[in-house]
Design an enzyme around this catalytic site. Structure first.
Site, short mmCIF file in Angstrom:
data_model
loop_
_atom_site.label_atom_id
_atom_site.label_comp_id
_atom_site.label_asym_id
_atom_site.label_seq_id
_atom_site.Cartn_x
_atom_site.Cartn_y
_atom_site.Cartn_z
N HIS A 70 5.13 21.42 -3.25
CA HIS A 70 4.16 22.38 -2.71
C HIS A 70 4.48 22.74 -1.26
O HIS A 70 4.10 23.81 -0.79
CB HIS A 70 2.74 21.84 -2.84
CG HIS A 70 2.23 21.92 -4.25
ND1 HIS A 70 1.70 23.06 -4.79
CD2 HIS A 70 2.22 21.01 -5.25
CE1 HIS A 70 1.34 22.85 -6.05
NE2 HIS A 70 1.67 21.61 -6.36
N ASP A 83 0.05 25.60 -8.69
CA ASP A 83 -0.74 24.94 -9.72
C ASP A 83 -1.69 25.98 -10.29
O ASP A 83 -2.55 26.49 -9.57
CB ASP A 83 -1.53 23.77 -9.12
CG ASP A 83 -0.63 22.62 -8.73
OD1 ASP A 83 0.46 22.49 -9.32
OD2 ASP A 83 -1.00 21.85 -7.82
N SER A 97 6.82 16.76 -1.47
CA SER A 97 6.01 17.53 -2.42
C SER A 97 6.61 18.93 -2.53
O SER A 97 6.86 19.60 -1.52
CB SER A 97 4.57 17.64 -1.93
OG SER A 97 3.89 18.60 -2.72
N HIS A 121 1.70 23.10 -13.43
CA HIS A 121 2.55 23.23 -12.24
C HIS A 121 3.75 24.14 -12.54
O HIS A 121 4.62 23.79 -13.33
CB HIS A 121 3.01 21.85 -11.78
CG HIS A 121 3.82 21.86 -10.52
ND1 HIS A 121 3.42 21.24 -9.35
CD2 HIS A 121 5.04 22.41 -10.23
CE1 HIS A 121 4.34 21.42 -8.41
NE2 HIS A 121 5.34 22.12 -8.94
N GLU A 161 3.37 18.27 -16.66
CA GLU A 161 2.37 18.95 -15.83
C GLU A 161 2.34 20.43 -16.21
O GLU A 161 2.96 21.25 -15.52
CB GLU A 161 2.69 18.80 -14.33
CG GLU A 161 2.51 17.39 -13.81
CD GLU A 161 2.45 17.32 -12.29
OE1 GLU A 161 2.27 16.22 -11.77
OE2 GLU A 161 2.57 18.38 -11.62
N ALA A 194 0.83 -1.21 0.00
CA ALA A 194 0.00 0.00 0.00
C ALA A 194 0.87 1.26 0.00
O ALA A 194 0.59 2.22 -0.72
CB ALA A 194 -0.92 -0.01 1.21
N LEU A 195 1.94 1.24 0.80
CA LEU A 195 2.85 2.39 0.85
C LEU A 195 3.47 2.65 -0.53
O LEU A 195 3.52 3.78 -1.00
CB LEU A 195 3.98 2.13 1.86
CG LEU A 195 3.62 2.38 3.33
CD1 LEU A 195 4.72 1.86 4.23
CD2 LEU A 195 3.39 3.87 3.58
ZN LIG Z 1 1.54 20.92 -8.38
#
Ligand SMILES: [Zn+2]
Length: 308
Positions: free
Chosen positions: A198, A205, A196, A256, A253, A182-183
């Site tokens: 961010h 974004d 991230s 971004h 992206e 799962a990780l």
């Molecule tokens: Zn982003």
């Protein structure tokens, strides 16, 4: 093979030269010797120059530290390498906080903090203070050109990212995966906490009124066109370009954008390189050159955040 095919004319006659003519001939000979010496000296100088430049290029590329992760110049694409010399230099200061590199392999520094403020009054999203002010100026300038820019996602704290990540792991475990599986699977959808961009406060974004989906079709909007032309003037660079995936580890992206400051953005844009490649080429003194990540896309975390 290469035989001398001189016409078999009469052999040159040895002439008795007058003293004046002999002196002139001697002077010519001396002149020729002098010229040859100068040419030889120039050649030696050229060789020394090439060696010195080569050594300097080696040092600036590897930083004396060869962990084999510097990205070769040729890998960063199309019209790179306009200069014949391998010497790499840039005016960008890599200790500048705005140049921070965070990706799947490089987490935020221990104890990282950043001051933020609202960058987009409509969405209430925040960015690092300077980046926020610059975004607002960029948004106003775009509006004058008839283009709307919306800050869909900006600063996200590590805790917030942790929440997104944990939710994703839970979801994966419910589908019958082991915790380990799962990780691993979650990392392909949501950036790991601390990984991230961010969370640096410098990632934005950006969408537009007519297209509010974070996918590659954003690249067909006039907002994207406007950004590719003007964002660098406001200090923003395209972070995950179309052909950057082998280096950034993240697919295209177009929404971004990353704040690095106008002077740094101009240099990076001019280089035609993505941030990882730019770091690898010029930022060696700061050590730990980036590796390309695999799988875990920032877009997943954005999607998670907008869904939340
Ligand atoms: Zn982003």
């Amino acid at each position: 093979m290469s035989q001398d095919r001189r016409p078999s004319g009469a052999p040159p006659r040895r002439m008795q030269l007058s003293p004046a003519a002999r002196r002139a001939a001697a002077a010519r000979r001396r002149k020729r010797i002098r010229r040859n010496r100068i040419l030889f000296a120039l050649a030696v100088l050229a060789v020394v120059l090439v060696v010195v430049l080569g050594v300097r290029a080696l040092f600036s590329l590897g930083g004396g530290k060869t962990d084999g992760s510097s990205v070769p110049e040729s890998s960063s694409g199309s019209a790179a390498a306009p200069t014949p010399t391998p010497a790499a230099s840039t005016s960008v200061d890599f200790t500048d906080a705005r140049m921070i590199l965070v990706n799947n392999n490089m987490g935020l520094p221990e104890g990282y903090t950043v001051e933020t403020q609202t960058a987009d009054e409509n969405t209430g999203k925040q960015l690092q203070t300077e980046a926020a002010q610059s975004f607002a100026a960029m948004q106003a300038a775009a509006k004058l050109d008839g283009v709307s820019l919306i800050l869909q996602s900006g600063y996200r704290s590590v805790e917030y990212q942790q929440g997104l990540f944990d939710q994703q792991v839970e979801k994966m475990i419910k589908t019958g995966k082991s915790e380990e599986e799962a990780l691993a699977a979650a990392q392909k959808v949501v950036a790991k906490p601390g990984h991230s961009e961010h969370s640096t406060g410098y990632a934005a974004d950006i969408l537009t009124d007519s297209y509010r989906v974070m996918d590659s079709l954003f690249a067909e909007t006039d907002a994207y066109t406007w950004l590719t032309e003007h964002a660098a003037e406001y200090g923003f660079i395209e972070r995950y370009p179309l052909d950057g995936e082998p280096i950034t580890g993240i697919f295209f992206e177009p929404w971004h954008w990353r704040y690095v400051g106008a002077e740094n953005a101009a240099e990076i844009k001019k280089s035609g390189r993505c941030l990882e490649a730019f770091w690898a080429l010029y930022g060696s003194s700061a050590g730990s050159a980036p590796e390309s990540g695999s799988g875990s896309s920032d877009s997943g975390s954005d999607a998670g955040s907008s869904a939340a």
